[in-house]
Write an enzyme that holds these catalytic residues in place. Structure first.
Site, PDB file in Angstrom:
ATOM      1  N   LYS A 189     140.414 -40.170 124.504  1.00  0.00           N
ATOM      2  CA  LYS A 189     139.546 -39.177 125.130  1.00  0.00           C
ATOM      3  C   LYS A 189     138.197 -39.071 124.419  1.00  0.00           C
ATOM      4  O   LYS A 189     137.971 -39.735 123.404  1.00  0.00           O
ATOM      5  CB  LYS A 189     140.257 -37.817 125.143  1.00  0.00           C
ATOM      6  CG  LYS A 189     141.475 -37.792 126.062  1.00  0.00           C
ATOM      7  CD  LYS A 189     142.217 -36.480 125.975  1.00  0.00           C
ATOM      8  CE  LYS A 189     141.409 -35.314 126.472  1.00  0.00           C
ATOM      9  NZ  LYS A 189     141.150 -35.389 127.950  1.00  0.00           N
ATOM     10  N   ARG A 191     163.847  -7.828 135.477  1.00  0.00           N
ATOM     11  CA  ARG A 191     162.494  -8.271 135.160  1.00  0.00           C
ATOM     12  C   ARG A 191     162.448  -9.699 134.624  1.00  0.00           C
ATOM     13  O   ARG A 191     161.559 -10.479 134.986  1.00  0.00           O
ATOM     14  CB  ARG A 191     161.847  -7.299 134.156  1.00  0.00           C
ATOM     15  CG  ARG A 191     160.435  -7.670 133.716  1.00  0.00           C
ATOM     16  CD  ARG A 191     159.532  -8.145 134.842  1.00  0.00           C
ATOM     17  NE  ARG A 191     159.455  -7.247 135.972  1.00  0.00           N
ATOM     18  CZ  ARG A 191     158.953  -7.559 137.149  1.00  0.00           C
ATOM     19  NH1 ARG A 191     158.485  -8.793 137.368  1.00  0.00           N
ATOM     20  NH2 ARG A 191     158.926  -6.687 138.131  1.00  0.00           N
ATOM     21  N   GLU A 194     139.475 -42.627 128.756  1.00  0.00           N
ATOM     22  CA  GLU A 194     138.571 -41.710 129.434  1.00  0.00           C
ATOM     23  C   GLU A 194     137.132 -42.201 129.325  1.00  0.00           C
ATOM     24  O   GLU A 194     136.678 -42.588 128.247  1.00  0.00           O
ATOM     25  CB  GLU A 194     138.683 -40.317 128.809  1.00  0.00           C
ATOM     26  CG  GLU A 194     137.752 -39.286 129.418  1.00  0.00           C
ATOM     27  CD  GLU A 194     137.853 -37.947 128.727  1.00  0.00           C
ATOM     28  OE1 GLU A 194     136.822 -37.471 128.206  1.00  0.00           O
ATOM     29  OE2 GLU A 194     138.961 -37.367 128.707  1.00  0.00           O
TER      30      GLU A 194
END
Length: 277
Positions: free
Chosen positions: A168, A102, A196
């Site tokens: 940003k 797994r 931005e």
């Protein structure tokens, strides 16, 4: 396709942590019921078409459980495989293969998933526009996820907050845009500066300042075209926001240099693989 390599030490340590998570504190109590000397040969098969990635992580998972397990790779990372393709052959004690199964598949499924969705965006965007990932990554999995983007044909944005200046919307909301850009220019010290903007007026107010890249956020196709024309190669251009498989082609046609997409790392569907005895 962009090439990137991860060190064996990094892969080893990452897989160790994953196995510890799966086996603490008492090991695989179910697989311990299997006969100790029972040996098997297993085929690792792709259950869907994909860009495969993470094979060295899978190989290391089996190796760490039992160094005598043979893991013969039939497809390399970055390979475009079809549904039903043979990816690898695994031979060894059934008990030990089942213990590692797994963890090995989880690495394969996740890395292949990111590589596959990235490659879909890359093909739609065309050769002139780079598809980039962002910092929207699962905590502590950033190296792996950015590796997956690269093998899918994409490019990495900054790795962390120290890599470059990225001014940003929330920075701008907390201060004056032009002041922030000027401060970054003064403190540049070899770092790139990305700014931005979400409208053309913001963009026009910055023209002439010496920074590197304009991030055009959530702009309409029409405004993206206008922005690219205003910039006229003065800065590298990057589009972000509202990017999906339906919109990426039209965004690329505006002439932007790059398109950044958070979903290729934080929401990539896993690829289905199976172990066939």
């Amino acid at each position: 396709m962009s090439k990137i390599q991860l060190s064996n030490t990094f892969i080893l340590n990452t897989v160790k942590l994953a196995l510890n998570e799966d086996l603490y504190p008492s090991g695989d109590i179910t697989s311990s019921l299997v006969e100790n000397d029972k040996s098997i040969k297993i085929k690792l098969i792709a259950n869907q078409s994909a860009i495969v990635g993470g094979l060295l992580f899978a190989k290391q998972a089996f190796y760490l459980i039992d160094q005598k397990i043979k893991f013969r790779i039939k497809k390399r990372d970055g390979s475009n495989v079809k549904k039903g393709s043979l990816i690898a052959i695994i031979e060894g004690k059934a008990k030990n293969i089942l213990i590692a199964e797994r963890v090995a598949l989880n690495f394969l499924s996740h890395i292949s998933g990111i590589a596959t969705i990235t490659n879909k965006f890359v093909k739609l965007a065309g050769k002139k526009t780079k598809i980039c990932c962002t910092r929207k990554t699962i905590p502590n999995l950033r190296v792996i996820q950015k590796y997956a983007v690269k093998i899918g044909g994409g490019f990495n944005h900054r790795f962390n907050l120290s890599d470059e200046y990225l001014i940003k919307d929330n920075h701008i909301a907390s201060s004056d845009l032009k002041t922030l850009v000027i401060k970054a220019i003064k403190n540049k010290k070899g770092k790139k500066i990305t700014v931005e903007v979400d409208n053309l007026d913001q963009l026009k107010s910055l023209m002439g300042l010496k920074f590197d890249r304009v991030l055009l956020d959530n702009m309409s196709i029409n405004n993206l075209k206008k922005a690219v024309k205003i910039i006229n190669d003065s800065y590298e251009t990057e589009a972000s926001g509202n990017v999906n498989l339906k919109t990426v082609k039209s965004i690329a046609k505006t002439g932007v240099n790059r398109i950044s997409i958070g979903s290729i790392t934080h929401s990539a569907p896993a690829i289905d693989f199976k172990l066939q005895i």
